[in-house]
Design a protein around this motif. Structure first.
Motif, PDB file in Angstrom:
ATOM      1  N   ASP A 214       7.503  -1.155  -7.509  1.00 26.05           N
ATOM      2  CA  ASP A 214       7.968   0.238  -7.504  1.00 26.05           C
ATOM      3  C   ASP A 214       7.381   1.012  -6.333  1.00 26.05           C
ATOM      4  O   ASP A 214       8.085   1.752  -5.641  1.00 26.05           O
ATOM      5  N   SER A 217       8.873   0.012  -3.067  1.00 25.59           N
ATOM      6  CA  SER A 217      10.275   0.410  -2.939  1.00 25.59           C
ATOM      7  C   SER A 217      10.455   1.878  -2.587  1.00 25.59           C
ATOM      8  O   SER A 217      11.554   2.289  -2.182  1.00 25.59           O
ATOM      9  N   ARG A 224      14.469  -0.362  -3.526  1.00 30.05           N
ATOM     10  CA  ARG A 224      14.234  -1.677  -4.093  1.00 30.05           C
ATOM     11  C   ARG A 224      13.683  -2.598  -3.017  1.00 30.05           C
ATOM     12  O   ARG A 224      13.799  -2.305  -1.822  1.00 30.05           O
TER      13      ARG A 224
END
Length: 260
Positions: A214, A217, A224
């Protein structure tokens, strides 16, 4: 206009992929094999190569393997001998094998620097040189795909991991790609590079566990990291006749990270 389906077909082609037993190398082996190429993967560990071969064969891919440590020039020569003996020629060369090292620049061990530059740059030159001389130039055909990285397109921020040797090596791969494309274009050989962003692999496992997907990203427009299929389309473009007029290019596959 010709058929794009036919242009993407690799039936009858041969491919040599370094570091092909896992991660991005195996991902590229999958797509080239699925499109009909006969695949030869190489790496340092026989058990990992055997496992990868079994996986590829389950997908209906004709795959073989050779153990080679590309840090050793003698192993590279043996690898080329074996590849040409088994495949007859090498149409597609994927230079994927690589290493990294994390350390602040001021404390970076010179031995680690040499290891990273040797595998990521010197071995790429030596293998490509031999495949070019012994197969692609005489056949006046070749597709060379180098695995660079977005780390070769930019520097590290002050609070990021210290990977100066890795960044330097991938920057070298970027210009190696451009320089060789200019020199070998007249022989019908294209030379391009993929510059992945963050993908899960053995090399990135530590960072992924420490930082988390996370967090990694957050800065990417697509929010992502790369997955098990995200490199396939770009690799196939560079390997096939769909990309026959593309050479000397560096394509970032990074969720848009280098665009912002």
């Amino acid at each position: 206009m010709g058929s794009i389906k036919k242009a993407l077909d690799l039936t009858g082609k041969t491919a040599l992929i370094t570091g092909g037993s896992s991660g991005l190398g195996l991902q590229v082996a999958e797509v080239l094999g699925e499109q009909g190429a006969k695949v030869l993967i190489t790496g340092r560990k026989a058990d990992a190569l055997e496992s990868a071969q079994a996986h590829l064969r389950q997908l209906g891919i004709e795959a073989d393997w050779v153990v080679a440590d590309n840090q050793k020039e003698s192993d590279i020569t043996k690898l080329v001998d074996e590849a040409l003996a088994r495949l007859g020629r090498v149409d597609i060369l994927v230079n994927n094998a690589g290493a990294t090292w994390g350390a602040p620049a001021a404390e970076h061990p010179v031995e680690a620097w040499d290891k990273v530059l040797n595998l990521n740059v010197r071995s790429v030159f030596l293998l490509t040189q031999q495949i070019g001389k012994r197969s692609m130039i005489p056949n006046r055909y070749g597709r060379i795909i180098n695995l660079a990285s977005i780390a070769g397109l930019k520097g590290n921020g002050p609070n990021s991991m210290g990977t100066l040797a890795y960044n330097t090596s991938k920057g070298a791969v970027v210009n190696f790609t451009r320089g060789l494309a200019g020199e070998w274009g007249p022989f019908g050989i294209t030379v391009n590079a993929l510059a992945p962003g963050f993908f899960p692999s053995k090399m990135t496992r530590g960072t992924l566990e420490k930082v988390g997907a996370d967090k990694l990203s957050e800065r990417a427009p697509l929010q992502r990291i790369g997955d098990e299929d995200d490199l396939k389309g770009a690799a196939l473009l560079f390997a096939s006749d769909a990309g026959k007029h593309i050479t000397g290019q560096i394509l970032a596959v990074d969720g848009g990270l280098t665009a912002v």
